[in-house]
Scaffold this motif. Sequence first.
Motif, PDB file in Angstrom:
ATOM      1  N   LYS A 210      -4.243  -9.187  -1.310  1.00 32.40           N
ATOM      2  CA  LYS A 210      -3.089  -9.698  -1.970  1.00 32.40           C
ATOM      3  C   LYS A 210      -1.737  -9.524  -1.293  1.00 32.40           C
ATOM      4  O   LYS A 210      -1.086 -10.314  -0.875  1.00 32.40           O
ATOM      5  N   ARG A 211      -1.775  -8.286  -0.513  1.00 29.49           N
ATOM      6  CA  ARG A 211      -0.520  -7.779   0.190  1.00 29.49           C
ATOM      7  C   ARG A 211      -0.279  -8.820   1.238  1.00 29.49           C
ATOM      8  O   ARG A 211       1.205  -9.159   1.590  1.00 29.49           O
ATOM      9  N   LYS A 212      -1.046  -9.590   1.730  1.00 29.68           N
ATOM     10  CA  LYS A 212      -1.074 -10.209   2.965  1.00 29.68           C
ATOM     11  C   LYS A 212      -0.359 -11.798   2.487  1.00 29.68           C
ATOM     12  O   LYS A 212       0.402 -12.218   3.539  1.00 29.68           O
ATOM     13  N   THR A 213      -0.194 -12.065   1.252  1.00 27.38           N
ATOM     14  CA  THR A 213       0.519 -13.228   0.865  1.00 27.38           C
ATOM     15  C   THR A 213       1.672 -12.932  -0.196  1.00 27.38           C
ATOM     16  O   THR A 213       2.080 -13.893  -0.603  1.00 27.38           O
ATOM     17  N   ALA A 214       1.540 -11.687  -0.648  1.00 31.72           N
ATOM     18  CA  ALA A 214       2.334 -11.406  -1.792  1.00 31.72           C
ATOM     19  C   ALA A 214       3.929 -11.042  -1.531  1.00 31.72           C
ATOM     20  O   ALA A 214       4.407 -10.964  -0.236  1.00 31.72           O
ATOM     21  N   PRO A 215       4.779 -11.484  -2.300  1.00 33.12           N
ATOM     22  CA  PRO A 215       6.390 -11.402  -1.986  1.00 33.12           C
ATOM     23  C   PRO A 215       6.508  -9.808  -1.568  1.00 33.12           C
ATOM     24  O   PRO A 215       5.877  -8.882  -1.558  1.00 33.12           O
ATOM     25  N   ALA A 216       7.670  -9.875  -0.969  1.00 33.10           N
ATOM     26  CA  ALA A 216       8.293  -8.441  -0.289  1.00 33.10           C
ATOM     27  C   ALA A 216       8.267  -7.452  -1.260  1.00 33.10           C
ATOM     28  O   ALA A 216       8.024  -6.159  -1.127  1.00 33.10           O
ATOM     29  N   ASP A 217       8.547  -7.802  -2.486  1.00 33.83           N
ATOM     30  CA  ASP A 217       8.713  -6.850  -3.508  1.00 33.83           C
ATOM     31  C   ASP A 217       7.297  -6.532  -4.259  1.00 33.83           C
ATOM     32  O   ASP A 217       7.335  -5.719  -5.334  1.00 33.83           O
ATOM     33  N   PHE A 218       6.383  -6.843  -3.716  1.00 35.96           N
ATOM     34  CA  PHE A 218       4.880  -6.430  -4.500  1.00 35.96           C
ATOM     35  C   PHE A 218       4.639  -4.910  -4.152  1.00 35.96           C
ATOM     36  O   PHE A 218       4.884  -4.364  -3.309  1.00 35.96           O
ATOM     37  N   GLU A 219       4.299  -4.241  -5.444  1.00 37.04           N
ATOM     38  CA  GLU A 219       4.064  -2.911  -5.444  1.00 37.04           C
ATOM     39  C   GLU A 219       2.640  -2.465  -5.639  1.00 37.04           C
ATOM     40  O   GLU A 219       2.170  -2.756  -6.805  1.00 37.04           O
ATOM     41  N   PRO A 220       2.008  -2.295  -4.651  1.00 35.92           N
ATOM     42  CA  PRO A 220       0.290  -2.047  -5.117  1.00 35.92           C
ATOM     43  C   PRO A 220       0.074  -0.609  -5.556  1.00 35.92           C
ATOM     44  O   PRO A 220       1.063   0.314  -5.411  1.00 35.92           O
ATOM     45  N   ILE A 221      -0.747  -0.844  -6.677  1.00 37.99           N
ATOM     46  CA  ILE A 221      -0.992   0.376  -7.582  1.00 37.99           C
ATOM     47  C   ILE A 221      -2.358   0.236  -7.775  1.00 37.99           C
ATOM     48  O   ILE A 221      -2.965  -0.527  -8.489  1.00 37.99           O
TER      49      ILE A 221
ATOM     50  N   SER B 222      -9.370   6.885   4.031  1.00 32.85           N
ATOM     51  CA  SER B 222     -10.479   6.381   4.880  1.00 32.85           C
ATOM     52  C   SER B 222     -10.091   4.908   5.196  1.00 32.85           C
ATOM     53  O   SER B 222     -10.068   4.390   6.351  1.00 32.85           O
ATOM     54  N   VAL B 223      -9.327   4.263   4.131  1.00 36.10           N
ATOM     55  CA  VAL B 223      -8.970   2.885   4.351  1.00 36.10           C
ATOM     56  C   VAL B 223      -7.490   3.055   5.258  1.00 36.10           C
ATOM     57  O   VAL B 223      -7.285   1.994   5.966  1.00 36.10           O
ATOM     58  N   ARG B 224      -6.641   3.991   4.904  1.00 37.56           N
ATOM     59  CA  ARG B 224      -5.443   4.012   5.733  1.00 37.56           C
ATOM     60  C   ARG B 224      -5.699   4.352   7.299  1.00 37.56           C
ATOM     61  O   ARG B 224      -5.130   3.804   8.332  1.00 37.56           O
ATOM     62  N   ALA B 225      -6.890   4.938   7.590  1.00 31.98           N
ATOM     63  CA  ALA B 225      -7.378   5.291   8.995  1.00 31.98           C
ATOM     64  C   ALA B 225      -7.582   4.020   9.749  1.00 31.98           C
ATOM     65  O   ALA B 225      -7.544   3.948  10.816  1.00 31.98           O
ATOM     66  N   GLU B 226      -8.014   2.962   9.057  1.00 31.23           N
ATOM     67  CA  GLU B 226      -8.269   1.585   9.598  1.00 31.23           C
ATOM     68  C   GLU B 226      -7.000   0.688   9.693  1.00 31.23           C
ATOM     69  O   GLU B 226      -6.905  -0.229  10.493  1.00 31.23           O
ATOM     70  N   ASP B 227      -6.142   0.960   8.615  1.00 30.47           N
ATOM     71  CA  ASP B 227      -4.994  -0.011   8.804  1.00 30.47           C
ATOM     72  C   ASP B 227      -3.804   0.835   8.282  1.00 30.47           C
ATOM     73  O   ASP B 227      -3.546   1.007   7.014  1.00 30.47           O
ATOM     74  N   ARG B 228      -3.122   1.250   9.281  1.00 32.77           N
ATOM     75  CA  ARG B 228      -1.956   2.265   9.023  1.00 32.77           C
ATOM     76  C   ARG B 228      -0.821   1.334   8.134  1.00 32.77           C
ATOM     77  O   ARG B 228       0.184   2.171   7.724  1.00 32.77           O
ATOM     78  N   GLU B 229      -0.921   0.288   8.077  1.00 31.12           N
ATOM     79  CA  GLU B 229       0.131  -0.343   7.265  1.00 31.12           C
ATOM     80  C   GLU B 229       0.006  -0.564   6.049  1.00 31.12           C
ATOM     81  O   GLU B 229       0.977  -0.727   4.789  1.00 31.12           O
ATOM     82  N   PHE B 230      -1.468  -0.396   5.488  1.00 33.81           N
ATOM     83  CA  PHE B 230      -1.758  -0.265   4.118  1.00 33.81           C
ATOM     84  C   PHE B 230      -1.102   1.125   3.244  1.00 33.81           C
ATOM     85  O   PHE B 230      -1.209   2.142   3.676  1.00 33.81           O
ATOM     86  N   ASN B 231      -0.591   0.789   2.250  1.00 34.42           N
ATOM     87  CA  ASN B 231      -0.124   1.726   1.428  1.00 34.42           C
ATOM     88  C   ASN B 231      -0.498   1.377  -0.197  1.00 34.42           C
ATOM     89  O   ASN B 231      -0.371   0.254  -0.569  1.00 34.42           O
ATOM     90  N   VAL B 232      -0.654   2.346  -0.935  1.00 34.88           N
ATOM     91  CA  VAL B 232      -0.586   2.240  -2.181  1.00 34.88           C
ATOM     92  C   VAL B 232      -0.418   3.225  -3.117  1.00 34.88           C
ATOM     93  O   VAL B 232      -0.388   4.436  -2.570  1.00 34.88           O
ATOM     94  N   THR B 233       0.125   3.219  -4.480  1.00 31.21           N
ATOM     95  CA  THR B 233       0.742   4.201  -5.255  1.00 31.21           C
ATOM     96  C   THR B 233      -0.645   4.466  -6.194  1.00 31.21           C
ATOM     97  O   THR B 233      -1.054   3.347  -7.105  1.00 31.21           O
ATOM     98  N   PHE B 234      -0.772   5.871  -6.551  1.00 33.31           N
ATOM     99  CA  PHE B 234      -1.957   6.173  -7.466  1.00 33.31           C
ATOM    100  C   PHE B 234      -1.037   6.532  -8.850  1.00 33.31           C
ATOM    101  O   PHE B 234      -0.073   7.441  -8.551  1.00 33.31           O
TER     102      PHE B 234
END
Length: 276
Positions: free
Chosen positions: A183-194, A135-147
């Motif tokens: 956090k992704r908006k200002t994090a370094p390129a190697d930030f891994e959302p989890i 549902s979050v991805r539907a609003e922002d296709r750039e958003f990704n997270v690893t579960f």
Amino acid sequence: MEPAITDKEVEKYQQKIIELNRLAELGQLSAGILHEIKNPVSFVNNFSRLSNELVEEIREIAAKPLAELNEADMEGEKEILNTLSQNLLKISENGKRIERIIQGMLAQARSDGAVFEPTDLNQLLEEYSKLAYHSVRAEDREFNVTFSYELDPEVGQVNLSRGEFGRVVVNLVNNGCYAINEKRKTAPADFEPIIEITTKRLADTIQITICDNGIGIPEDIVAKLFQPFFTTKPIGKGTGLGLSLTYTSVVDTHKGEISVTSIPGERTEFKILIPA
């Protein structure tokens, strides 16, 4: 002079806002539900098509005169029947998955009180966390997270109100996704959302933790998180009811406990304890 609003009227308005919030949640989940249903529907369609082809192969064998049937035909028929059996099992499994998602959606819409039933908690956590994410991805296709799931198989069936507890998972994962996206908006390129989700069976309770590596929560705000209408999100991004209703569901409905710990800039962890 305007007449004073009574406590009963205030309560009525608050209940109306809660109902509207529930409808808003349903709207947000629609994209996630469509995405989750798409996969099992594809499985059902594909296995149905393949099974129909296998039936045609059996018909060709069955159409042969008995005198012309050989050992290869008999072996082929056995193999086809085994494959058909496996296909039907897959169709059944994916049909049940679709049914669970729809039941969850209907339970989300119900407002006639909690209905408790034995529930596969680990399965519920996986399904509802993915619904929230999509549902979050539907609003922002750039958003990704690893579960990351660490689900204790000893948890098994737990007596829950599936719809109520599904909302708890959705609210907590939505908050985690929001914190990570900020956090992704200002994090370094190697930030891994989890987002890490774990379960563990203790002596007489089940422990659930949902942890994200997002922006974290300042200490002075942690104490206010579960207050109705309190939100740290910008106007239009949150009603301030999600965590309040989560608290009510865990503590009042499920007779459990919920707590939160956070390190600003690094992580936030929600811990839930419910009776086993």
